[in-house]
Design a protein around this motif. Structure first.
Motif, mmCIF file in Angstrom:
data_model
loop_
_atom_site.group_PDB
_atom_site.id
_atom_site.type_symbol
_atom_site.label_atom_id
_atom_site.label_comp_id
_atom_site.label_asym_id
_atom_site.label_seq_id
_atom_site.Cartn_x
_atom_site.Cartn_y
_atom_site.Cartn_z
ATOM 1 N N ILE A 19 35.356 -4.301 49.100
ATOM 2 C CA ILE A 19 34.576 -3.000 48.717
ATOM 3 C C ILE A 19 34.404 -2.715 47.283
ATOM 4 O O ILE A 19 35.538 -2.595 46.398
ATOM 5 N N GLU A 20 33.303 -2.070 46.916
ATOM 6 C CA GLU A 20 32.998 -1.758 45.540
ATOM 7 C C GLU A 20 32.266 -0.287 45.613
ATOM 8 O O GLU A 20 31.424 -0.148 46.346
ATOM 9 N N VAL A 21 32.835 0.670 45.031
ATOM 10 C CA VAL A 21 32.262 2.079 44.954
ATOM 11 C C VAL A 21 32.049 2.585 43.498
ATOM 12 O O VAL A 21 32.926 2.319 42.663
ATOM 13 N N ALA A 22 30.915 2.894 43.210
ATOM 14 C CA ALA A 22 30.675 3.375 41.889
ATOM 15 C C ALA A 22 30.115 5.016 42.096
ATOM 16 O O ALA A 22 29.415 5.207 43.156
ATOM 17 N N SER A 23 30.165 5.876 41.246
ATOM 18 C CA SER A 23 29.713 7.258 41.237
ATOM 19 C C SER A 23 29.637 7.706 39.844
ATOM 20 O O SER A 23 30.469 7.822 38.976
ATOM 21 N N PRO A 24 28.165 8.430 39.541
ATOM 22 C CA PRO A 24 28.122 9.058 38.096
ATOM 23 C C PRO A 24 28.745 10.463 38.110
ATOM 24 O O PRO A 24 29.003 10.734 37.069
ATOM 25 N N ASP A 25 28.956 10.927 39.361
ATOM 26 C CA ASP A 25 29.359 12.375 39.347
ATOM 27 C C ASP A 25 30.328 12.820 40.321
ATOM 28 O O ASP A 25 30.413 14.193 40.783
ATOM 29 N N ASP A 26 30.765 11.870 41.232
ATOM 30 C CA ASP A 26 31.872 12.119 42.225
ATOM 31 C C ASP A 26 31.223 12.990 43.495
ATOM 32 O O ASP A 26 31.708 13.340 44.253
ATOM 33 N N VAL A 27 29.809 12.743 43.471
ATOM 34 C CA VAL A 27 28.928 13.312 44.757
ATOM 35 C C VAL A 27 27.919 12.611 45.273
ATOM 36 O O VAL A 27 27.880 12.318 46.357
ATOM 37 N N HIS A 28 27.557 11.496 44.258
ATOM 38 C CA HIS A 28 26.450 10.558 44.783
ATOM 39 C C HIS A 28 27.082 9.308 44.584
ATOM 40 O O HIS A 28 27.764 9.054 43.494
ATOM 41 N N PHE A 29 27.019 8.500 45.595
ATOM 42 C CA PHE A 29 27.903 7.220 45.272
ATOM 43 C C PHE A 29 26.956 6.040 45.812
ATOM 44 O O PHE A 29 26.070 6.190 46.489
ATOM 45 N N GLN A 30 27.439 4.906 45.054
ATOM 46 C CA GLN A 30 26.982 3.664 45.436
ATOM 47 C C GLN A 30 27.878 2.714 46.076
ATOM 48 O O GLN A 30 28.990 2.818 45.206
ATOM 49 N N ALA A 31 27.789 2.019 47.268
ATOM 50 C CA ALA A 31 29.003 1.293 47.653
ATOM 51 C C ALA A 31 28.277 -0.068 48.012
ATOM 52 O O ALA A 31 27.356 -0.348 48.792
ATOM 53 N N VAL A 32 29.265 -0.791 47.820
ATOM 54 C CA VAL A 32 28.763 -2.303 48.408
ATOM 55 C C VAL A 32 30.155 -2.705 49.458
ATOM 56 O O VAL A 32 31.149 -2.759 48.888
ATOM 57 N N VAL A 33 29.762 -2.698 50.614
ATOM 58 C CA VAL A 33 30.805 -3.508 51.440
ATOM 59 C C VAL A 33 30.609 -4.648 52.063
ATOM 60 O O VAL A 33 29.569 -5.084 52.576
ATOM 61 N N VAL A 34 31.380 -5.611 51.737
ATOM 62 C CA VAL A 34 31.374 -7.070 52.404
ATOM 63 C C VAL A 34 32.520 -7.192 53.529
ATOM 64 O O VAL A 34 33.580 -7.315 53.205
ATOM 65 N N ALA A 35 31.982 -7.358 54.585
ATOM 66 C CA ALA A 35 33.001 -7.178 55.830
ATOM 67 C C ALA A 35 32.233 -8.251 56.766
ATOM 68 O O ALA A 35 31.055 -8.434 57.169
ATOM 69 N N GLU A 36 33.319 -9.243 57.484
ATOM 70 C CA GLU A 36 32.915 -9.865 58.533
ATOM 71 C C GLU A 36 32.363 -9.385 59.764
ATOM 72 O O GLU A 36 31.483 -9.791 60.563
ATOM 73 N N THR A 37 32.788 -8.019 59.849
ATOM 74 C CA THR A 37 32.443 -7.118 61.076
ATOM 75 C C THR A 37 30.891 -6.756 61.289
ATOM 76 O O THR A 37 30.613 -6.561 62.251
ATOM 77 N N PHE A 38 30.394 -7.037 60.142
ATOM 78 C CA PHE A 38 28.928 -6.744 60.096
ATOM 79 C C PHE A 38 28.098 -7.986 60.665
ATOM 80 O O PHE A 38 26.886 -7.768 61.071
ATOM 81 N N ALA A 39 28.743 -9.051 60.891
ATOM 82 C CA ALA A 39 27.978 -10.305 61.459
ATOM 83 C C ALA A 39 27.288 -9.892 62.938
ATOM 84 O O ALA A 39 27.869 -9.331 63.518
ATOM 85 N N GLY A 40 26.132 -10.425 62.972
ATOM 86 C CA GLY A 40 25.285 -10.009 64.225
ATOM 87 C C GLY A 40 24.792 -8.678 64.113
ATOM 88 O O GLY A 40 24.175 -8.407 65.276
ATOM 89 N N GLN A 41 25.023 -7.883 63.234
ATOM 90 C CA GLN A 41 24.564 -6.336 63.522
ATOM 91 C C GLN A 41 23.456 -6.103 62.409
ATOM 92 O O GLN A 41 23.511 -6.614 61.426
ATOM 93 N N ALA A 42 22.389 -5.330 62.875
ATOM 94 C CA ALA A 42 21.229 -5.086 61.996
ATOM 95 C C ALA A 42 21.686 -4.094 60.922
ATOM 96 O O ALA A 42 22.716 -3.349 61.109
ATOM 97 N N THR A 43 20.922 -3.878 59.827
ATOM 98 C CA THR A 43 21.248 -3.068 58.534
ATOM 99 C C THR A 43 21.599 -1.713 59.119
ATOM 100 O O THR A 43 22.463 -1.028 58.555
ATOM 101 N N LEU A 44 20.776 -1.245 59.845
ATOM 102 C CA LEU A 44 20.775 0.247 60.581
ATOM 103 C C LEU A 44 22.093 0.427 61.159
ATOM 104 O O LEU A 44 22.992 1.407 60.786
ATOM 105 N N ALA A 45 22.463 -0.581 61.947
ATOM 106 C CA ALA A 45 24.092 -0.437 62.659
ATOM 107 C C ALA A 45 25.076 -0.340 61.548
ATOM 108 O O ALA A 45 26.190 0.168 61.792
#
Lengths: 78, 109
Positions: A19-45
């Motif tokens: 997991i990577e998380v960044a924020s310019p202001d502690d209110v708006h965030f950008q995150a990358v989550v790389v997890a096996e549990t996402f396998a077989g799930q659509a992006t929405l899910a």
């Protein structure tokens, strides 16, 4: 919220994920989550799974969260 | 009319609906702006709802859709996603295909 706090919330919800998380202001965030549990799930899910982990904080302390949700295989590939 | 009924009516009346902060001409949030720009770039006609002017929708749509933030893009009544997903679909060319398909179905009816 500090990016590190958001990161540890996500680490609790997605054990073993990268997991990577960044924020310019502690209110708006950008995150990358790389997890096996996402396998077989659509992006929405996948995004719903991340939002669910944050519960009421979404739209409150976390005004906006821009997400990239990948499986380890997808992260390798691209 | 009940707010959930209003949401359902809007979604059944319009094949492509964007719930956003502000309007496509005057977006009030960067995420809403980028999402409407992607839709504009597809050339599709879409119906937009300014949730800043409709607090009841703003408060209740997230529960209806199980999606906590705005914008929210719907095609044929189904939630497609927010800003990230819409831009991803646009960049892959999939959004263009989806809106063209929705327009074709709407004309055929």
């Amino acid at each position: 919220m500090r990016p590190n706090e958001l990161k540890s919330l996500l680490e609790t919800a997605f054990p073993g994920a990268r997991i990577e998380v960044a924020s310019p202001d502690d209110v708006h965030f950008q995150a990358v989550v790389v997890a096996e549990t996402f396998a077989g799930q659509a992006t929405l899910a996948r995004h719903r799974m991340v939002y669910a982990a944050l519960g009421k904080r979404m739209g409150g302390e976390v005004h906006a969260l821009s997400l990239r949700t990948l499986t380890p295989a997808e992260a390798e590939g691209g | 009319m009940d707010v959930i009924e209003r949401i359902k009516n809007t979604l059944s009346e319009h094949p492509i609906v964007l719930y956003m902060k502000g309007t496509p001409d005057f977006p009030m949030c960067g995420f809403s702006m980028r999402t409407s720009q992607a839709l504009n770039a597809t050339g599709a006609e879409y119906f937009s709802v300014n949730v800043l002017e409709d607090p009841e929708i703003r408060a209740n749509l997230p529960r209806y859709s199980n999606w906590p933030t705005f914008p929210q893009l719907y095609i044929n009544g189904e939630l497609i996603g927010g800003c990230d997903i819409t831009l991803e679909l646009y960049e892959s060319g999939e959004l263009q295909r989806m809106v063209a398909e929705a327009a074709k179905q709407a004309t055929a009816q």
